[in-house]
Design a protein around this motif. Structure first.
Motif, PDB file in Angstrom:
ATOM      1  N   TRP A   1      -6.179  -2.558   0.929  1.00 19.91           N
ATOM      2  CA  TRP A   1      -6.367  -2.049   2.146  1.00 19.91           C
ATOM      3  C   TRP A   1      -7.483  -3.133   2.716  1.00 19.91           C
ATOM      4  O   TRP A   1      -7.384  -3.196   3.982  1.00 19.91           O
TER       5      TRP A   1
ATOM      6  N   LEU B   1       1.311   3.892  -3.228  1.00 25.05           N
ATOM      7  CA  LEU B   1       0.508   4.926  -3.030  1.00 25.05           C
ATOM      8  C   LEU B   1       0.519   5.936  -4.133  1.00 25.05           C
ATOM      9  O   LEU B   1      -0.415   6.595  -4.545  1.00 25.05           O
TER      10      LEU B   1
ATOM     11  N   GLN C   1      -1.563   4.849  -6.786  1.00 28.17           N
ATOM     12  CA  GLN C   1      -2.816   4.764  -6.736  1.00 28.17           C
ATOM     13  C   GLN C   1      -3.428   6.320  -6.774  1.00 28.17           C
ATOM     14  O   GLN C   1      -4.351   6.409  -7.349  1.00 28.17           O
ATOM     15  N   CYS C   2      -2.725   7.226  -6.347  1.00 23.35           N
ATOM     16  CA  CYS C   2      -3.124   8.770  -6.474  1.00 23.35           C
ATOM     17  C   CYS C   2      -3.029   8.958  -8.164  1.00 23.35           C
ATOM     18  O   CYS C   2      -4.079   9.709  -8.341  1.00 23.35           O
TER      19      CYS C   2
ATOM     20  N   CYS D   1       0.823  -1.245  -0.072  1.00 23.05           N
ATOM     21  CA  CYS D   1      -0.003   0.112  -0.042  1.00 23.05           C
ATOM     22  C   CYS D   1       0.852   1.298   0.190  1.00 23.05           C
ATOM     23  O   CYS D   1       0.602   2.371  -0.750  1.00 23.05           O
TER      24      CYS D   1
END
Length: 210
Positions: A89, A14, A17-18, A10
């Motif tokens: 998540w 990140l 993912q953004c 994660c």
């Protein structure tokens, strides 16, 4: 190990993912995340997280087929499997494992045979034996046989082989959808002869806003 690996993944992903969240917003609008109730271990319901890859249905209109809502951007996102990153998540929260039977829809629970229902003896996974064997390119019966086979033979070694096989499947972009379908047809169990499928597809039919 699931939680530790997922937490690190994660953090590492990140930034990716953004970027994906921004692209989803620009191409598909809100909501960016697809949230849907799915049964986990022992049939306990949790909210699955993914990046949305389809256009939402118009308010007050019937839900159109997945093929009409899946854009070229959505197809590319699904083919890369990057839409699955938010599911990490779910692993951190303990709803899922990295490896296990894929979580399906709650309405399927009453359609399983007792043997098929054994897939819920373990936590569902982001990837699984059925996914590295054929992903959506195989039928429901074979998928469930592989899910139960995993339940009976799961081990750290098998999980590592499945994770390695998943990387290969993603690179090859193999079995992304069922032949002749945009995604995968609905599992009807004993509601149709031979446990066949209906034209209704299961992915992103009722997304929740977030």
């Amino acid at each position: 190990m699931d939680v530790a690996i997922a937490l690190v993944a994660c953090i590492v992903t990140l930034p990716i993912q953004c970027v994906i969240a921004i692209l989803v917003y620009k191409n598909l609008g809100r909501p960016v995340l697809f949230r849907q109730a799915r049964p986990g271990k022992d049939g306990k319901i949790f909210m699955l997280l993914k990046f949305r890859s389809m256009k939402p249905p118009l308010p007050g209109s019937p839900v159109p087929a997945d093929a009409t809502r899946l854009t070229s951007f959505g197809r590319a996102l699904r083919a890369s499997s990057l839409d699955e990153l938010p599911s990490l998540w779910n692993v951190v929260k303990g709803d899922m494992s990295l490896v296990g039977p894929r979580p399906l829809l709650p309405q399927y629970l009453e359609r399983y045979t007792p043997e098929q229902n054994r897939r819920h003896e373990v936590r569902p996974g982001i990837t699984g034996l059925a996914q590295v064997t054929g992903r959506n390119g195989i039928g429901w019966d074979e998928k469930f046989q592989l899910d139960v086979k995993y339940v009976d033979s799961r081990s750290l070694g098998l999980d590592l082989r499945i994770l390695a096989g998943t990387v290969l499947k993603v690179v090859q972009r193999d079995g992304i959808s069922q032949p002749g379908m945009a995604t995968m047809s609905e599992f009807m169990g004993n509601l149709t002869p031979g446990g066949g499928s209906s034209p209704i597809e299961e992915n992103e039919s009722n997304p929740s806003s977030t």
